[in-house]
Design a protein around this motif. Structure first.
Motif, mmCIF file in Angstrom:
data_model
loop_
_atom_site.group_PDB
_atom_site.id
_atom_site.type_symbol
_atom_site.label_atom_id
_atom_site.label_comp_id
_atom_site.label_asym_id
_atom_site.label_seq_id
_atom_site.Cartn_x
_atom_site.Cartn_y
_atom_site.Cartn_z
ATOM 1 N N ILE A 41 0.858 -1.182 0.000
ATOM 2 C CA ILE A 41 0.000 0.000 0.000
ATOM 3 C C ILE A 41 0.892 1.228 0.000
ATOM 4 N N ALA A 49 0.467 4.712 0.658
ATOM 5 C CA ALA A 49 -0.553 5.576 1.272
ATOM 6 C C ALA A 49 -0.628 6.950 0.618
ATOM 7 N N LYS A 52 -7.085 6.519 3.750
ATOM 8 C CA LYS A 52 -5.814 5.837 4.030
ATOM 9 C C LYS A 52 -5.943 4.740 5.079
ATOM 10 N N ILE A 75 -5.742 0.584 4.681
ATOM 11 C CA ILE A 75 -4.682 -0.128 5.400
ATOM 12 C C ILE A 75 -5.269 -1.213 6.292
ATOM 13 N N LEU A 133 3.789 -1.048 3.838
ATOM 14 C CA LEU A 133 3.185 0.276 3.839
ATOM 15 C C LEU A 133 4.252 1.284 3.450
ATOM 16 N N ASN A 153 4.864 5.408 2.934
ATOM 17 C CA ASN A 153 4.253 6.685 3.300
ATOM 18 C C ASN A 153 5.290 7.790 3.199
#
Length: 79
Positions: free
Chosen positions: A8, A10, A18, A22, A37, A39
């Motif tokens: 993912i 984000a 978001k 998640i 993840l 970010n």
């Protein structure tokens, strides 16, 4: 084969979606599977939310800690 069942990024989602995306992704992981993840800031508030909602059921491992990109491996515990 990737070590991640899902990735993912984000930064590609609007703020209101978001955490929803998640957590939905995490909930679909099988025990011992992991997601990545990505970010643009430290997702420490998300870590606190995981602690609140999934205490003892996940493993949080930073792969990259900024300053521009943060990558976190979030694994579902096999217990």
């Amino acid at each position: 084969m990737s070590q991640f069942a899902a990735t993912i990024n984000a930064t590609e989602f609007p703020p209101q979606l978001k955490h929803k995306v998640i957590f939905e992704t995490f909930n679909h992981l099988e025990p011992a599977q992991a997601m990545l993840l990505i970010n643009d800031h430290d997702p420490i508030p998300l870590h606190f939310q995981f602690e609140s909602m999934h205490k003892g059921k996940f493993i949080w491992e930073y792969i990259e800690q900024g300053p521009e990109i943060y990558q976190v491996k979030i694994s579902k515990s096999s217990l």
